[in-house]
Design a protein around this motif. Sequence first.
Motif, PDB file in Angstrom:
ATOM      1  N   ARG A   1       1.062  -1.012  -0.013  1.00 51.18           N
ATOM      2  CA  ARG A   1      -0.034   0.045  -0.305  1.00 51.18           C
ATOM      3  C   ARG A   1       0.815   1.243   0.054  1.00 51.18           C
ATOM      4  O   ARG A   1       2.054   0.916   0.441  1.00 51.18           O
ATOM      5  CB  ARG A   1      -1.091  -0.182   1.261  1.00 51.18           C
ATOM      6  CG  ARG A   1      -1.833  -1.029   1.264  1.00 51.18           C
ATOM      7  CD  ARG A   1      -2.878  -1.140   2.292  1.00 51.18           C
ATOM      8  NE  ARG A   1      -3.840  -2.009   1.916  1.00 51.18           N
ATOM      9  CZ  ARG A   1      -3.869  -3.193   2.640  1.00 51.18           C
ATOM     10  NH1 ARG A   1      -2.962  -3.668   3.659  1.00 51.18           N
ATOM     11  NH2 ARG A   1      -4.996  -4.037   2.487  1.00 51.18           N
ATOM     12  N   ASN A   2       0.330   2.448  -0.274  1.00 52.24           N
ATOM     13  CA  ASN A   2       0.780   3.610  -0.289  1.00 52.24           C
ATOM     14  C   ASN A   2       2.051   3.857  -1.088  1.00 52.24           C
ATOM     15  O   ASN A   2       3.194   3.984  -0.764  1.00 52.24           O
ATOM     16  CB  ASN A   2       1.338   3.890   1.140  1.00 52.24           C
ATOM     17  CG  ASN A   2       0.272   3.861   2.059  1.00 52.24           C
ATOM     18  OD1 ASN A   2      -0.694   4.693   1.699  1.00 52.24           O
ATOM     19  ND2 ASN A   2       0.416   3.513   3.577  1.00 52.24           N
TER      20      ASN A   2
ATOM     21  N   ASN B   1       9.077  13.551   2.579  1.00 51.88           N
ATOM     22  CA  ASN B   1       8.504  12.140   2.619  1.00 51.88           C
ATOM     23  C   ASN B   1       9.576  11.056   2.136  1.00 51.88           C
ATOM     24  O   ASN B   1      10.216  11.342   1.331  1.00 51.88           O
ATOM     25  CB  ASN B   1       7.284  11.920   1.793  1.00 51.88           C
ATOM     26  CG  ASN B   1       6.175  12.773   2.171  1.00 51.88           C
ATOM     27  OD1 ASN B   1       5.927  12.870   3.556  1.00 51.88           O
ATOM     28  ND2 ASN B   1       5.278  13.440   1.492  1.00 51.88           N
ATOM     29  N   LEU B   2       9.545   9.934   2.859  1.00 49.43           N
ATOM     30  CA  LEU B   2      10.656   8.863   2.420  1.00 49.43           C
ATOM     31  C   LEU B   2       9.963   7.620   1.756  1.00 49.43           C
ATOM     32  O   LEU B   2       8.923   7.302   2.461  1.00 49.43           O
ATOM     33  CB  LEU B   2      11.236   8.551   3.838  1.00 49.43           C
ATOM     34  CG  LEU B   2      12.632   7.443   3.555  1.00 49.43           C
ATOM     35  CD1 LEU B   2      13.626   8.462   2.643  1.00 49.43           C
ATOM     36  CD2 LEU B   2      13.058   6.981   4.823  1.00 49.43           C
TER      37      LEU B   2
ATOM     38  N   ASP C   1       5.820   4.238   0.503  1.00 49.56           N
ATOM     39  CA  ASP C   1       6.026   5.185   1.545  1.00 49.56           C
ATOM     40  C   ASP C   1       6.494   4.278   2.877  1.00 49.56           C
ATOM     41  O   ASP C   1       6.011   3.334   2.817  1.00 49.56           O
ATOM     42  CB  ASP C   1       4.506   5.553   1.920  1.00 49.56           C
ATOM     43  CG  ASP C   1       4.633   6.806   2.996  1.00 49.56           C
ATOM     44  OD1 ASP C   1       5.914   7.592   2.990  1.00 49.56           O
ATOM     45  OD2 ASP C   1       3.563   7.353   3.656  1.00 49.56           O
ATOM     46  N   VAL C   2       7.429   4.814   3.403  1.00 49.57           N
ATOM     47  CA  VAL C   2       8.426   4.148   4.305  1.00 49.57           C
ATOM     48  C   VAL C   2       7.615   4.738   5.829  1.00 49.57           C
ATOM     49  O   VAL C   2       7.871   5.716   6.199  1.00 49.57           O
ATOM     50  CB  VAL C   2       9.754   4.314   4.562  1.00 49.57           C
ATOM     51  CG1 VAL C   2      10.510   3.916   5.757  1.00 49.57           C
ATOM     52  CG2 VAL C   2      10.248   3.847   3.295  1.00 49.57           C
ATOM     53  N   GLU C   3       7.306   3.554   6.544  1.00 48.01           N
ATOM     54  CA  GLU C   3       6.828   4.089   8.165  1.00 48.01           C
ATOM     55  C   GLU C   3       7.425   2.869   9.061  1.00 48.01           C
ATOM     56  O   GLU C   3       7.830   1.715   8.626  1.00 48.01           O
ATOM     57  CB  GLU C   3       5.465   3.828   8.217  1.00 48.01           C
ATOM     58  CG  GLU C   3       4.625   4.852   7.503  1.00 48.01           C
ATOM     59  CD  GLU C   3       3.277   4.630   7.819  1.00 48.01           C
ATOM     60  OE1 GLU C   3       2.666   4.202   8.745  1.00 48.01           O
ATOM     61  OE2 GLU C   3       2.243   5.601   7.033  1.00 48.01           O
ATOM     62  N   LYS C   4       7.828   3.424  10.203  1.00 49.50           N
ATOM     63  CA  LYS C   4       8.605   2.576  11.197  1.00 49.50           C
ATOM     64  C   LYS C   4       7.713   2.608  12.425  1.00 49.50           C
ATOM     65  O   LYS C   4       7.810   3.760  13.129  1.00 49.50           O
ATOM     66  CB  LYS C   4       9.987   2.729  11.249  1.00 49.50           C
ATOM     67  CG  LYS C   4      10.810   1.991  11.961  1.00 49.50           C
ATOM     68  CD  LYS C   4      12.294   2.268  11.997  1.00 49.50           C
ATOM     69  CE  LYS C   4      13.056   1.291  12.787  1.00 49.50           C
ATOM     70  NZ  LYS C   4      14.446   1.752  12.756  1.00 49.50           N
ATOM     71  N   ARG C   5       7.294   1.810  13.204  1.00 46.45           N
ATOM     72  CA  ARG C   5       6.593   1.682  14.484  1.00 46.45           C
ATOM     73  C   ARG C   5       5.494   2.555  14.462  1.00 46.45           C
ATOM     74  O   ARG C   5       5.499   3.313  15.332  1.00 46.45           O
ATOM     75  CB  ARG C   5       7.578   1.929  15.502  1.00 46.45           C
ATOM     76  CG  ARG C   5       8.370   0.718  15.531  1.00 46.45           C
ATOM     77  CD  ARG C   5       9.328   1.013  16.932  1.00 46.45           C
ATOM     78  NE  ARG C   5      10.162   1.873  16.759  1.00 46.45           N
ATOM     79  CZ  ARG C   5      11.399   1.986  16.583  1.00 46.45           C
ATOM     80  NH1 ARG C   5      11.995   0.914  15.972  1.00 46.45           N
ATOM     81  NH2 ARG C   5      12.203   2.993  16.519  1.00 46.45           N
ATOM     82  N   GLY C   6       5.030   2.888  13.217  1.00 46.42           N
ATOM     83  CA  GLY C   6       3.500   3.902  13.044  1.00 46.42           C
ATOM     84  C   GLY C   6       4.202   5.127  12.711  1.00 46.42           C
ATOM     85  O   GLY C   6       3.134   6.102  12.664  1.00 46.42           O
TER      86      GLY C   6
END
Length: 120
Positions: free
Chosen positions: A59-60, A83-84, A110-115
């Motif tokens: 996703r994203n 945005n990474l 899109d990169v997310e880490k621990r929310g």
Amino acid sequence: MKINPYQFTERISFGYLDQGDEDENGQATSEFKPDFKVWFGYRQQTLNQQYTLEGLNVRNTKLIAIRHNSKVVEGMYGQIKENLFQVLKISSDERNGNGLNTYDILTLQDVEKRGAKIGR
């Protein structure tokens, strides 16, 4: 696929994540370290592409086009404004063997880490 290089109006920085120090909770932090920048233009995902990615639980995502650059590899990171993203897939235009006027279509996630998103 017809790509107009005059539509390359945005900049993306490519690089890697560097393991930083631990935060106050003892968790290792990551910091984006840019290596080089290129111009790009956004591309529109087809419905088929969107459904395929959803089926793979991806996703994203965004599609961008850049002039062919062999330094860009799958797995590296790109930063657009604040945005990474991570490069998931590269689709190269190989119809012109000499490398002139060739383009790459990149699928970015899109990169997310621990929310929370990883930032600078």
